[in-house]
Design a protein around this motif. Sequence first.
Motif, mmCIF file in Angstrom:
data_model
loop_
_atom_site.group_PDB
_atom_site.id
_atom_site.type_symbol
_atom_site.label_atom_id
_atom_site.label_comp_id
_atom_site.label_asym_id
_atom_site.label_seq_id
_atom_site.Cartn_x
_atom_site.Cartn_y
_atom_site.Cartn_z
ATOM 1 N N SER A 91 -4.926 5.580 0.850
ATOM 2 C CA SER A 91 -3.716 5.902 1.585
ATOM 3 C C SER A 91 -3.615 7.415 1.764
ATOM 4 O O SER A 91 -3.470 8.157 0.796
ATOM 5 N N SER A 129 1.446 7.574 15.840
ATOM 6 C CA SER A 129 1.905 6.525 14.941
ATOM 7 C C SER A 129 0.761 6.114 14.038
ATOM 8 O O SER A 129 -0.386 6.502 14.253
ATOM 9 N N ARG A 130 1.067 5.323 13.025
ATOM 10 C CA ARG A 130 0.032 4.837 12.108
ATOM 11 C C ARG A 130 0.445 3.523 11.482
ATOM 12 O O ARG A 130 1.632 3.220 11.381
ATOM 13 N N ASP A 131 -0.541 2.736 11.064
ATOM 14 C CA ASP A 131 -0.287 1.544 10.283
ATOM 15 C C ASP A 131 -1.222 1.567 9.086
ATOM 16 O O ASP A 131 -2.039 2.477 8.938
ATOM 17 N N ASN A 132 -1.094 0.555 8.217
ATOM 18 C CA ASN A 132 -1.872 0.534 6.978
ATOM 19 C C ASN A 132 -2.688 -0.735 6.801
ATOM 20 O O ASN A 132 -3.134 -1.035 5.699
ATOM 21 N N ASP A 143 7.554 8.971 6.805
ATOM 22 C CA ASP A 143 6.818 9.449 7.981
ATOM 23 C C ASP A 143 7.517 10.592 8.699
ATOM 24 O O ASP A 143 8.557 10.403 9.339
ATOM 25 N N ASN A 189 -5.802 1.118 7.715
ATOM 26 C CA ASN A 189 -5.163 2.422 7.795
ATOM 27 C C ASN A 189 -5.593 3.132 9.072
ATOM 28 O O ASN A 189 -6.499 3.965 9.069
ATOM 29 N N GLN A 227 0.275 15.226 1.228
ATOM 30 C CA GLN A 227 1.300 15.299 2.255
ATOM 31 C C GLN A 227 1.491 16.777 2.586
ATOM 32 O O GLN A 227 2.132 17.515 1.842
ATOM 33 N N THR A 273 2.924 12.143 8.468
ATOM 34 C CA THR A 273 2.782 12.036 7.024
ATOM 35 C C THR A 273 3.321 10.700 6.529
ATOM 36 O O THR A 273 4.052 9.997 7.228
ATOM 37 N N ARG A 274 2.957 10.341 5.317
ATOM 38 C CA ARG A 274 3.416 9.115 4.673
ATOM 39 C C ARG A 274 3.376 9.331 3.171
ATOM 40 O O ARG A 274 2.407 9.888 2.654
ATOM 41 N N PRO A 275 4.406 8.895 2.425
ATOM 42 C CA PRO A 275 5.585 8.147 2.888
ATOM 43 C C PRO A 275 6.635 9.019 3.557
ATOM 44 O O PRO A 275 6.474 10.233 3.659
ATOM 45 N N THR A 308 -1.460 12.617 4.909
ATOM 46 C CA THR A 308 -1.311 13.202 6.236
ATOM 47 C C THR A 308 -2.471 12.787 7.124
ATOM 48 O O THR A 308 -3.630 12.815 6.700
#
Length: 127
Positions: A30, A71-74, A56, A77, A102, A52-54, A33
């Motif tokens: 994970s 955007s992003r998903d996991n 975002d 990833n 981050q 960034t995450r968490p 950034t």
Amino acid sequence: QVQLVESGGGLVQAGGSLRLSCAPSGRTFSYGTMAWFRQAPGKEREFVAGITRPGDRIYYAGSVKGRFTISRDNAPNTMYLQMNSLKPEDTGVYFCAADPHQLLGGLLGRSSEYDDWGQGTQVTVSS
């Protein structure tokens, strides 16, 4: 180190749209950034957008704000860059970058802060 793979580049007319994707290949985790950079012919590499995450947090270069969406998903990833209202000035090689931390403030826009990179995908916008 982790290899990142970009896809979705191509040739479009001014005013058109493209969506870029970036996914890790091999060892992954994970990222704190993820970001997009680009390099136009005859110019140095520049920051485009980052997330960034968490929690975002999203940042855009002034030249793309209002036209591009990051955007992003996991699962997996994967990071995306939706590019609308493309201009010839957007032409270049687009690179994805990622870092386990981050990144804050100006650090997020500095290419030297990122540990993992893709090899780039070409985006060409014709007039």
